[in-house]
Design an enzyme around this catalytic site. Sequence first.
Site, PDB file in Angstrom:
ATOM      1  N   TYR A 106       0.835  -1.205   0.000  1.00 20.01           N
ATOM      2  CA  TYR A 106       0.000   0.000   0.000  1.00 20.01           C
ATOM      3  C   TYR A 106       0.871   1.256   0.000  1.00 20.01           C
ATOM      4  CZ  TYR A 106      -4.082  -2.881   0.881  1.00 20.01           C
ATOM      5  OH  TYR A 106      -5.088  -3.809   0.765  1.00 20.01           O
ATOM      6  N   ASN A 129     -12.395   0.856  -5.635  1.00 16.89           N
ATOM      7  CA  ASN A 129     -12.111   0.514  -7.027  1.00 16.89           C
ATOM      8  C   ASN A 129     -13.378  -0.046  -7.684  1.00 16.89           C
ATOM      9  OD1 ASN A 129     -11.172  -0.585  -9.446  1.00 16.89           O
ATOM     10  ND2 ASN A 129      -9.828  -2.081  -8.466  1.00 16.89           N
ATOM     11  N   CYS A 137      -6.634  -4.660  -7.934  1.00 16.18           N
ATOM     12  CA  CYS A 137      -6.324  -4.261  -6.567  1.00 16.18           C
ATOM     13  C   CYS A 137      -5.901  -5.453  -5.715  1.00 16.18           C
ATOM     14  CB  CYS A 137      -7.488  -3.517  -5.925  1.00 16.18           C
ATOM     15  SG  CYS A 137      -9.082  -4.306  -6.092  1.00 16.18           S
ATOM     16  N   HIS A 138      -6.156  -6.665  -6.193  1.00 17.83           N
ATOM     17  CA  HIS A 138      -5.686  -7.847  -5.460  1.00 17.83           C
ATOM     18  C   HIS A 138      -4.158  -7.937  -5.459  1.00 17.83           C
ATOM     19  CE1 HIS A 138      -6.397  -9.212  -9.651  1.00 17.83           C
ATOM     20  NE2 HIS A 138      -5.321  -9.966  -9.463  1.00 17.83           N
ATOM     21  N   GLU A 164      -2.467 -16.046 -10.911  1.00 26.09           N
ATOM     22  CA  GLU A 164      -1.499 -15.273 -11.698  1.00 26.09           C
ATOM     23  C   GLU A 164      -0.064 -15.741 -11.468  1.00 26.09           C
ATOM     24  OE1 GLU A 164      -2.038 -11.136 -10.823  1.00 26.09           O
ATOM     25  OE2 GLU A 164      -4.042 -11.105 -11.701  1.00 26.09           O
TER      26      GLU A 164
END
Length: 169
Positions: A106, A129, A137-138, A164
């Site tokens: 962050y 978001n 945002c993950h 991912e």
Amino acid sequence: MILIRSALPSPVGPLELACDEDGRLRGVSFGDGLERAMRREYPGAELRAGETPEAVRAGLEAYFAGDPSALARIPWSLDGATADGGFQARVWRVLAEIPAGVTISYGEMAKRAGEPGAAQAAGVALNRNPIPVVLACHRVVGADGAMVGFGGGLERKTWLLRHEGALLI
């Protein structure tokens, strides 16, 4: 503005989508909450039921089928959003630049959005978001790599990052 509301199944549960008449994604929700988010970001918008635009559907399906680069091919827009132009919108745009499989803190997000030291404000922006998954945002985690803060729930965040190929602590 007219927003077309549709649904799409996914491995992380049903997604509710809002797209503009040009086929650009404007909103994603995990279940309910889409209408509230769209009223917040696009107060004058009219929501109508319809079909998911082909480019959005194909991009999300390709992503969930194992092609993380497919998110970059999904047309989206934040033009006209109430947060357009401020810190919150800068945070959202930085999300589009984080590659799949990479996480940042962050604090790093705040720095990249032009406000070093505003990690908490970055967290608030990420929570609002309007197009999670696509604006990933993950990929933002705690300073120590901890899985914190995801509107769709930490189980979904962990699933998306593993999908991912991100290295999780």
